[in-house]
Design an enzyme around this catalytic site. Structure first.
Site, short mmCIF file in Angstrom:
data_model
loop_
_atom_site.label_atom_id
_atom_site.label_comp_id
_atom_site.label_asym_id
_atom_site.label_seq_id
_atom_site.Cartn_x
_atom_site.Cartn_y
_atom_site.Cartn_z
N GLU B 56 0.82 -1.22 0.00
CA GLU B 56 0.00 0.00 0.00
C GLU B 56 0.85 1.27 0.00
O GLU B 56 0.40 2.31 -0.47
CB GLU B 56 -0.96 0.00 1.19
CG GLU B 56 -2.07 -1.05 1.11
CD GLU B 56 -1.65 -2.41 1.64
OE1 GLU B 56 -0.44 -2.59 1.95
OE2 GLU B 56 -2.50 -3.31 1.75
N PHE B 118 -11.32 -6.77 14.59
CA PHE B 118 -10.29 -7.31 13.71
C PHE B 118 -9.90 -6.27 12.65
O PHE B 118 -10.75 -5.72 11.97
CB PHE B 118 -10.77 -8.60 13.04
CG PHE B 118 -9.74 -9.16 12.08
CD1 PHE B 118 -8.52 -9.62 12.56
CD2 PHE B 118 -10.00 -9.22 10.72
CE1 PHE B 118 -7.56 -10.12 11.68
CE2 PHE B 118 -9.05 -9.72 9.85
CZ PHE B 118 -7.83 -10.17 10.34
N MET B 480 24.53 8.69 0.31
CA MET B 480 24.41 9.99 0.97
C MET B 480 24.80 9.88 2.44
O MET B 480 25.41 10.78 3.01
CB MET B 480 22.97 10.52 0.82
CG MET B 480 22.77 11.94 1.28
SD MET B 480 23.90 13.09 0.49
CE MET B 480 22.92 13.69 -0.89
C1 LIG Z 1 18.78 14.52 0.04
C2 LIG Z 1 18.07 15.81 -0.21
C3 LIG Z 1 18.77 16.96 -0.51
C4 LIG Z 1 18.13 18.14 -0.83
N1 LIG Z 1 18.89 19.22 -1.20
C5 LIG Z 1 18.26 20.32 -1.67
C6 LIG Z 1 19.00 21.41 -2.23
O1 LIG Z 1 20.23 21.40 -2.29
N2 LIG Z 1 18.32 22.46 -2.73
C7 LIG Z 1 16.94 22.50 -2.71
O2 LIG Z 1 16.37 23.46 -3.21
N3 LIG Z 1 16.23 21.51 -2.16
C8 LIG Z 1 16.84 20.42 -1.67
N4 LIG Z 1 16.09 19.39 -1.17
C9 LIG Z 1 14.62 19.52 -1.16
C10 LIG Z 1 14.13 20.35 0.04
O3 LIG Z 1 14.12 19.54 1.18
C11 LIG Z 1 12.69 20.88 -0.21
O4 LIG Z 1 11.83 19.82 -0.49
C12 LIG Z 1 12.60 21.85 -1.37
O5 LIG Z 1 13.60 22.85 -1.26
C13 LIG Z 1 11.24 22.48 -1.39
O6 LIG Z 1 11.06 23.21 -2.56
P1 LIG Z 1 9.85 24.24 -2.70
O7 LIG Z 1 9.85 25.16 -1.54
O8 LIG Z 1 9.96 24.81 -4.06
O9 LIG Z 1 8.58 23.27 -2.74
P2 LIG Z 1 7.44 22.93 -1.67
O10 LIG Z 1 8.02 22.46 -0.41
O11 LIG Z 1 6.48 22.04 -2.38
O12 LIG Z 1 6.75 24.32 -1.41
C14 LIG Z 1 5.99 24.91 -2.40
C15 LIG Z 1 5.44 26.23 -1.89
O13 LIG Z 1 4.65 26.80 -2.92
C16 LIG Z 1 3.41 27.20 -2.39
N5 LIG Z 1 2.37 27.11 -3.42
C17 LIG Z 1 1.70 26.03 -3.83
N6 LIG Z 1 0.81 26.34 -4.76
C18 LIG Z 1 0.92 27.68 -4.96
C19 LIG Z 1 0.25 28.60 -5.81
N7 LIG Z 1 -0.74 28.22 -6.63
N8 LIG Z 1 0.61 29.90 -5.75
C20 LIG Z 1 1.59 30.31 -4.91
N9 LIG Z 1 2.25 29.48 -4.09
C21 LIG Z 1 1.92 28.18 -4.11
C22 LIG Z 1 3.15 26.25 -1.24
O14 LIG Z 1 2.26 26.81 -0.31
C23 LIG Z 1 4.54 26.04 -0.68
O15 LIG Z 1 4.87 26.99 0.29
C24 LIG Z 1 16.72 18.20 -0.80
C25 LIG Z 1 16.00 17.07 -0.46
C26 LIG Z 1 16.64 15.88 -0.18
C27 LIG Z 1 15.83 14.68 0.14
C1 LIG Z 2 12.93 5.73 4.22
C2 LIG Z 2 14.24 6.39 4.46
N1 LIG Z 2 15.12 5.87 5.34
C3 LIG Z 2 16.33 6.45 5.53
C4 LIG Z 2 16.65 7.61 4.87
C5 LIG Z 2 18.00 8.29 5.11
N2 LIG Z 2 18.78 8.31 3.88
C6 LIG Z 2 18.84 9.39 3.07
S1 LIG Z 2 19.78 9.15 1.71
C7 LIG Z 2 20.16 7.58 2.18
C8 LIG Z 2 21.05 6.72 1.35
C9 LIG Z 2 20.43 6.33 0.07
O1 LIG Z 2 21.21 5.31 -0.49
P1 LIG Z 2 20.97 4.85 -1.98
O2 LIG Z 2 19.54 4.56 -2.21
O3 LIG Z 2 21.92 3.76 -2.31
O4 LIG Z 2 21.31 6.16 -2.82
P2 LIG Z 2 22.75 6.88 -2.98
O5 LIG Z 2 22.81 7.95 -1.95
O6 LIG Z 2 23.81 5.86 -2.80
O7 LIG Z 2 22.71 7.46 -4.35
C10 LIG Z 2 19.55 7.27 3.41
C11 LIG Z 2 19.70 6.01 4.12
C12 LIG Z 2 15.68 8.14 4.01
N3 LIG Z 2 15.88 9.29 3.35
N4 LIG Z 2 14.50 7.51 3.80
#
Ligand SMILES: Cc1cc2nc3c(=O)[nH]c(=O)nc-3n(C[C@H](O)[C@H](O)[C@H](O)COP(=O)(O)OP(=O)(O)OC[C@H]3O[C@@H](n4cnc5c(N)ncnc54)[C@H](O)[C@@H]3O)c2cc1C
Ligand SMILES: Cc1ncc(C[n+]2csc(CCOP(=O)(O)OP(=O)(O)O)c2C)c(N)n1
Ligand SMILES: [Mg+2]
Lengths: 196, 577
Positions: B56, B118, B480
């Site tokens: 799911e 259940f 990462m």
């Molecule tokens: C491993 C990892 C590394 C990351 N590294 C980076 C990085 O280096 N740089 C980076 O940028 N991000 C990075 N992120 C992502 C980061 O965590 C955020 O998810 C991202 O920056 C959010 O982008 P956003 O604010 O554009 O989008 P969202 O979080 O989706 O926010 C969108 C915003 O737009 C608004 N909005 C929606 N609809 C409308 C509308 N019609 N009109 C006006 N406003 C609206 C919403 O209310 C909200 O505030 C990373 C994520 C991971 C998992």
């Molecule tokens: C469900 C979940 N568990 C743990 C993490 C923490 N986490 C972020 S990146 C990462 C490693 C991802 O490894 P892989 O899928 O091999 O990608 P790579 O970074 O090697 O490209 C982990 C464990 C996460 N983001 N999501």
């Protein structure tokens, strides 16, 4: 700092949980919360007093609006309001030791609502500090306080002001949305631009 | 609209489908079980494609990928208890990134609610903080209104996931069904949304007077459909555009004003431009901590204009000078006439020089010396697909490399979990994207770790014979995590090396074709076979094990305090100093 919000909410199961849970998520402590019916069927009124940083009011209000069951939120701290709280105070007192309590009750404009051989119950309404004042005076005069029940604060803004939402609901034949077109600042009178 | 005549007496289960059909739903991702069986039983009477998932969680990510790729509301379905709890991660993922999905769960009969019956679980209680709204429906006549409202809530304002929990007795009872009569009230107006003529002209003035402006392009541009308006603003006022991870594709990467991704793994010139800016125009982005670095030193000399639909985002992380609260596209339409055309900008030239100094990593010129880097793979994939594919990434290093090297020119071509960072997202989300956009080329880019979290959905791909391609960036590590351990934990690689099955054999066991690639010269041929093959194809790319994503802003540091790429001749071009 204490913030006070008046929230009009749909009277549906689970709404209280949603509101309370929101405060928990924001890591904000609720000092008091009262809920009851409003002037309109299906709409409950909450007064929420919460302890949060001085700038938190906007964030809390905006977050409350994210809850679908919230009709209107008013951060009333900035307005002139009437604030009331009701308390029931049970004090240990015998016929011999009662009389000075009667005097205090008189001074505080409270009432005795129950009298028993070994206790009496005071009902007091007012702002919280008045209630706290009575409790303190009772303690200082050596009376034993057996129970305190307080409703928490209820707040209503002074003057003609009423909720725009309720106003909208009241005026028959006018679609709610038209009256509620949001937040057009007074100076501009600009039409608002709401996505639907 | 519904083909069902008005006012027909239907069972609750039939009402579920009739309402979905009325809402325009054509595809549902789900998994049956006792408490939702009446609904499954009624399904055959309605023109809806049901994709049986293997978990799911997968169903929710599929609905999510479906919504992100198409802009429509995605729908997932599950039974009560464990079926419902398995949806939690997918709901939280959609909530964090504001993705409109509707999840329907079966619930035990209303008569036994609250008795630990259940497979009873309080799923509306559990999902309260991770849904935009949820409903517990206990009567057949309430199903259509609740479902219709759920769709409205999911896609209105700031979008988000909605869960509708329907008791089994409500599914089995009958009620009058009238799709039109079940229409929800128009989405309730939001008294805090709005913008005065004054604030619009304040914003316009700031834009006109700025010498060093930067547009921060976020996910909201895509959600609002403000692609053209943002582009017009940038071109007219000559403002360079930096994107968030979720904003990639909202402004064409190949545009001369495009800077690329900002934030933790953004390129140096992007973050330096932001730090040196005198004006930031934030469009539908929420100043996530991955975007700002430490707040105290964020863009210290810049005025900030925030155009955002959710008032709770205003001044949440970054204090702004002008807030325009409402739909981005509509606000820009009002703002644009107040912005005069500007011909050239010394600021844009300055940034281009910064870019030059930091040196574009021109990986295309890298010698093929036997080492395969993820950068190679993604760059080649970008070239081969002409930048036109929908790329669905998982979470980790490969996700960041994709953001750096795959240039997205169109909105909705990158599907990735940003806010929650949910590993295991990519494979199911790509299934959703492919079902939503069958004519588009869809690629999964996943790590060897993340793919194993939801690899069971390979079987779904096989059963549905979906024509999508899977690139596994196999570095033998939870890369990462390994990178953080290298930088901040003295290379103590505690539980980050990960063993994987032979992914090509795994694919083969599902009847899915595949190839293993270990050299750069093999990348393009493998990508070519994948693209030519009708049906799914998996490529297992064995890449450099201990490569890192650069630049990187350590947590708690300012945007300009980044860890730069070390002098490594293998991944640096000659001009990359
Ligand atoms: C491993 C990892 C590394 C990351 N590294 C980076 C990085 O280096 N740089 C980076 O940028 N991000 C990075 N992120 C992502 C980061 O965590 C955020 O998810 C991202 O920056 C959010 O982008 P956003 O604010 O554009 O989008 P969202 O979080 O989706 O926010 C969108 C915003 O737009 C608004 N909005 C929606 N609809 C409308 C509308 N019609 N009109 C006006 N406003 C609206 C919403 O209310 C909200 O505030 C990373 C994520 C991971 C998992
Ligand atoms: C469900 C979940 N568990 C743990 C993490 C923490 N986490 C972020 S990146 C990462 C490693 C991802 O490894 P892989 O899928 O091999 O990608 P790579 O970074 O090697 O490209 C982990 C464990 C996460 N983001 N999501
Ligand atoms: Mg890995």
């Amino acid at each position: 700092m204490l913030h006070t919000f008046v929230a009009l909410v749909e009277d549906k199961p689970g709404v209280l949980t949603r509101v309370a849970s929101l405060f928990r998520r924001l890591n904000v402590n609720i000092v008091s919360l009262t809920v009851g019916r409003s002037e309109r069927e299906g709409v409950s009124r909450m007064t929420i007093v919460a302890e949060a940083s001085p700038t938190a009011g906007h964030r809390i209000t905006a977050s409350l609006y994210k809850l679908e069951n919230i009709l209107e939120v008013d951060d009333v701290g900035q307005y002139a309001c009437v604030t009331r709280e009701l308390a029931l105070i049970k004090v240990a007192a015998t016929p011999q030791t009662r009389s000075h309590i009667f005097e205090l009750v008189e001074v505080f404009r409270a009432r005795i609502v129950d009298l028993a051989p070994e206790s009496l119950m005071i009902e007091i309404t007012g702002v919280s500090s008045k209630i706290e004042g009575l409790i303190q005076v009772l303690m200082e005069s050596g009376d034993e306080i057996l129970e305190v029940a307080r409703t928490g604060r209820m707040v209503m803004r002074r003057g003609r002001h009423t909720s725009r939402v309720m106003e909208a609901m009241r005026i028959a034949g006018v679609p709610e949305a038209e009256i509620l077109e949001p937040n057009v600042t007074a100076e501009s009178g600009e039409e608002s631009q709401l996505p639907q | 609209m519904s083909s069902t005549p008005q006012n027909t007496r239907l069972t609750g289960s039939e009402i579920v489908w009739a309402t979905l059909v009325g809402e325009g739903v054509t595809d549902v991702f789900g998994y049956p079980g006792g408490a939702i069986l009446p609904v499954y039983d009624a399904m055959r009477k309605f023109p809806v494609r049901h994709i049986l998932t293997r978990h799911e969680q997968g169903a929710t990510h599929m609905a999510d990928g479906y919504a992100r790729a198409s802009g429509k509301v995605g729908v997932a379905m599950a039974t009560s208890g464990p079926g419902a709890t398995n949806m939690v991660t997918g709901l939280a993922t959609a909530m964090m990134d504001s993705v409109p999905i509707v999840c329907i769960t079966g619930q035990v009969s209303s008569k036994v609610l609250g008795t630990d019956a259940f497979q009873e679980v309080d799923i509306t209680g559990i999902t309260l903080p991770i849904t935009k709204h949820n409903y517990l429906v206990t009567r057949a006549e309430d199903i259509a209104p609740a479902l219709r409202e759920a769709f409205l809530v999911a896609k209105s304002g700031r979008p988000g996931p909605v869960l509708v929990d329907i008791t089994k007795d409500a599914q089995q009872a009958t009620a009058e069904f009238n799709f039109e009569a079940a229409a929800p009230k128009p989405y309730r107006p939001h008294p805090m949304r709005g913008h005065s003529a004054d604030s619009i002209s304040d914003a316009a003035k700031l834009i006109r007077e700025a010498k060093r402006p930067v547009i921060l392009a976020g996910h909201g541009i895509i959600q609002s459909g403000a692609f053209e308006q943002v582009r017009t603003l940038a071109e007219r006022a000559q403002i360079p555009v930096a994107s968030t991870l979720l904003g990639l594709g909202a402004f064409p990467a190949s545009h001369e004003l495009s800077l690329g991704m900002m934030g933790m793994h953004g390129e140096a010139w992007v973050n330096n431009a932001i730090q040196n800016a005198d004006l930031l125009v934030a469009c539908g982005m929420r100043f996530d901590d991955r975007v700002t670095g430490t707040l105290a030193t964020y863009a210290p000399n810049a005025k900030k204009v925030h155009i955002e639909i959710d008032p709770a985002e205003i001044n949440k992380n970054v204090k702004v000078d002008v807030a325009l609260v409402g739909d981005l596209r509509q606000i820009l339409e009002i703002l644009l006439p107040q912005i005069p055309t500007c011909k050239s900008s010394p600021w844009v030239r300055e940034i281009n020089e910064m870019k030059g100094e930091c040196a574009v990593r021109d990986i295309r010129n890298l010698p093929d010396n036997g080492h395969l880097y993820a950068a190679h793979v993604i760059n080649d994939l970008w070239n081969a697909t002409g930048g036109k594919a929908i790329i669905v990434t998982d979470v980790g290093q490969h996700q960041m490399w994709e953001a750096q090297y795959y240039k997205h020119d169109e909105p909705r071509t990158l599907v990735t979990s940003g806010g929650l960072g949910t590993m295991g997202f990519a494979l199911p989300a790509a299934i959703g994207a492919k079902v939503a956009c069958p004519d588009k080329e869809v690629w999964v880019i996943a790590g060897d770790g993340g793919i194993q979290m939801t690899a069971c959905e390979l079987s779904t791909i096989a059963q549905e014979n979906l024509d999508l391609n899977i690139a596994i960036i196999n570095n033998g590590f939870l890369g990462m995590v390994r990178q953080w351990q290298e930088f901040f934990y003295e290379k103590n690689y505690a539980s980050s090396p990960i063993l994987s099955p032979d992914f090509v054999k795994l694919a083969d066991a599902h009847g899915i074709a595949g190839a293993t690639v270990t050299k750069r010269s093999e990348v393009l041929p493998a990508v070519k076979s994948a693209r030519e093959k009708k049906g799914p194809f998996l490529i297992n790319f064995h890449v450099e094990k201990e490569d890192s994503v650069y630049p990187m802003i350590p947590q708690g540091k300012a945007l300009h305090e980044m860890i730069r790429r070390p002098d490594n001749p293998l991944i640096e071009t000659a001009e990359d100093a």
